[in-house]
Scaffold this motif. Structure first.
Motif, mmCIF file in Angstrom:
data_model
loop_
_atom_site.group_PDB
_atom_site.id
_atom_site.type_symbol
_atom_site.label_atom_id
_atom_site.label_comp_id
_atom_site.label_asym_id
_atom_site.label_seq_id
_atom_site.Cartn_x
_atom_site.Cartn_y
_atom_site.Cartn_z
ATOM 1 N N ASP A 1 0.835 -1.201 0.000
ATOM 2 C CA ASP A 1 0.000 0.000 0.000
ATOM 3 C C ASP A 1 0.868 1.249 0.000
ATOM 4 N N ARG B 1 -0.067 2.007 -3.743
ATOM 5 C CA ARG B 1 -1.108 3.033 -3.722
ATOM 6 C C ARG B 1 -0.497 4.391 -3.409
ATOM 7 N N THR B 2 0.600 4.378 -2.605
ATOM 8 C CA THR B 2 1.311 5.611 -2.291
ATOM 9 C C THR B 2 2.796 5.347 -2.459
ATOM 10 N N ALA C 1 -7.905 1.634 -5.774
ATOM 11 C CA ALA C 1 -8.310 2.078 -4.444
ATOM 12 C C ALA C 1 -9.156 1.007 -3.780
ATOM 13 N N GLU D 1 -15.162 0.917 -1.603
ATOM 14 C CA GLU D 1 -15.966 1.483 -0.535
ATOM 15 C C GLU D 1 -17.402 0.989 -0.671
ATOM 16 N N ILE E 1 -13.798 1.719 -9.869
ATOM 17 C CA ILE E 1 -12.376 1.538 -9.606
ATOM 18 C C ILE E 1 -11.626 1.810 -10.894
#
Length: 216
Positions: A153, A170-171, A189, A192, A203
């Protein structure tokens, strides 16, 4: 006066009178009184056993404790998640051949030829450390050298970090001095949940891009 002590008191009285007669210089009377005192003493000893004069010593028992507490039972505490999964450390003078699957943090100071799987924890490749294999974790910090596929992540390449291969993240953060050469892939991501059943957040499609980063 009790009868059993009458003979004893008579013996003491005769003995006292015998001493007085001896002091006033009347020897015959003194001897007679002394003999009477001796007879009275013998009579007392015969009538009363010796154990009356010398009583047995009483044995005082120690007070017993009022309450005897039962042995205490210790309930073993359930270990937490971090205690169940300890930290794995590969020392700087160690070379490991094989894969590592860990539930805790992993710190690599030495050399590892194999994969590392620690999906819910941190993996840190320390300065001077080398990993030739695939890495999967929640957070990845690289200050050494990695050759392989990295999926995390959060990925941070530090001043002395070098990565050759594929990064899925992701980062991503690359500090001054860090280097990355290979393909970069941005992970989708986290989905949700929505109030409407069956409706999920859109997505973005995965992208795979050839990247070469050399920060000076």
């Amino acid at each position: 006066m009790e009868r059993k002590y009458l003979a004893l008191n008579s013996a003491l009285l005769f003995w006292l009178l015998a001493l007085i007669a001896w002091c006033v210089n009347v020897p015959p009377l003194a001897w007679l009184l002394a003999a009477s005192s001796l007879v009275a003493l013998i009579t007392f000893l015969l009538l009363n056993p010796v154990n009356i004069m010398f009583k047995k010593t009483k044995i005082i028992e120690m007070d017993k404790p009022a309450d005897i507490l039962p042995p205490t039972t210790f309930v073993e505490k359930e270990p937490t998640a971090s205690e169940k999964h300890g930290t794995t450390v590969i020392a700087s003078d160690v070379c490991v051949e094989g894969n590592i699957v860990s539930g805790g943090h992993v710190y690599v100071h030495g050399t590892l030829n194999g994969n590392i799987d620690s999906r819910e924890s941190l993996i840190k490749i320390m300065r001077g450390g080398l990993v030739e294999g695939n890495i999967t974790c929640r957070e990845l910090i690289i200050d050494g050298k990695v050759i392989g596929q990295c999926s995390s992540d959060i990925v941070e390449i530090c001043e002395h970090g070098q990565v050759t291969g594929t990064l899925a993240y992701r980062t991503l953060a690359v500090k001054k001095g860090g280097a990355f050469s290979g393909q970069a892939e941005v992970l989708p991501a986290v989905a949700e949940k929505n109030n409407v059943v069956g409706l999920m957040k859109d997505i973005a499609p995965e992208t795979l891009v050839d990247v070469q980063i050399h920060t000076l």
